[in-house]
Write a protein that holds these residues in place. Structure first.
Motif, short mmCIF file in Angstrom:
data_model
loop_
_atom_site.label_atom_id
_atom_site.label_comp_id
_atom_site.label_asym_id
_atom_site.label_seq_id
_atom_site.Cartn_x
_atom_site.Cartn_y
_atom_site.Cartn_z
N LEU A 109 0.83 -1.20 0.00
CA LEU A 109 0.00 0.00 0.00
C LEU A 109 0.87 1.25 0.00
N ASP A 110 1.92 1.24 0.82
CA ASP A 110 2.83 2.38 0.84
C ASP A 110 3.50 2.58 -0.52
N LEU A 111 3.90 1.48 -1.15
CA LEU A 111 4.53 1.59 -2.47
C LEU A 111 3.54 2.10 -3.53
N GLU A 112 2.29 1.68 -3.43
CA GLU A 112 1.28 2.18 -4.36
C GLU A 112 1.07 3.68 -4.19
N LYS A 113 1.04 4.14 -2.93
CA LYS A 113 0.90 5.57 -2.68
C LYS A 113 2.10 6.34 -3.22
N GLU A 114 3.28 5.78 -3.00
CA GLU A 114 4.50 6.41 -3.50
C GLU A 114 4.48 6.51 -5.02
N ARG A 141 1.96 12.02 1.93
CA ARG A 141 3.16 11.40 1.35
C ARG A 141 4.23 12.46 1.09
N LEU A 142 3.84 13.61 0.57
CA LEU A 142 4.79 14.69 0.34
C LEU A 142 5.41 15.17 1.65
N GLN A 143 4.57 15.30 2.68
CA GLN A 143 5.06 15.74 3.98
C GLN A 143 6.06 14.73 4.55
#
Length: 158
Positions: A109-114, A141-143
């Motif tokens: 999920l984190d990789l998908e968001k990235e 994600r930007l923060q």
């Protein structure tokens, strides 16, 4: 040169089976003796065989009885603490695999968001600028990335 993988199946030749039992029993008892000597733990072995009328007991019957009595005197909870059967082993393995699955799903999920963030910044992904949930995810994600880069800069200069 390495040994070949041993097939664990019944030895059909009676003489060979008896000789193998004798050798393996001696090896097992030697290992048990080493374990008790090196680790200072009480242990015993009782080996039943169709070739002997009486079971082989190591180190002696009295010492084996003492070890078994000590085991019996432990509270049930402590006695069974390290004992397990096939179902307990499988349940533990299932729990471990479920934990690994959850961690991998979170990582995915984190990789998908990235990936979504990178694609949005590159203009390759059509981001719905009216979708508040997507914008909040991109903002978080930007923060996180800004904080990570700031920490790295502070770490290198400090």
């Amino acid at each position: 040169m390495g040994r070949t993988k041993t097939k664990y199946e019944l030895i059909t030749n009676e003489i060979s089976r008896k000789a193998t039992l004798k050798k393996r029993k001696a090896g097992l008892l030697k290992k048990l003796s080493e374990l008790t000597t090196l680790c200072a733990v009480p242990a015993c072995a009782i080996i039943f065989s169709s070739y002997d009328s009486q079971p082989d007991v190591w180190p002696s019957r009295t010492e084996a009885c003492q070890v078994l009595e000590k085991l019996e005197s432990l509270p049930e909870m402590q006695r069974g603490k390290n004992m397990m059967d096939q179902t307990i082993l499988l349940k533990r393995n299932i729990l471990k695999l479920n934990d690994r699955l959850e961690k991998q799903q979170k990582k995915n999920l984190d990789l998908e968001k990235e990936l979504a963030l990178v694609e949005s910044m590159a203009g390759a992904r059509n981001c719905d600028w009216n979708n508040l949930e997507q914008l909040n995810e991109l903002s978080c994600r930007l923060q996180e990335n800004i904080e990570f880069v700031s920490d790295m800069i502070g770490f290198k200069s400090g």
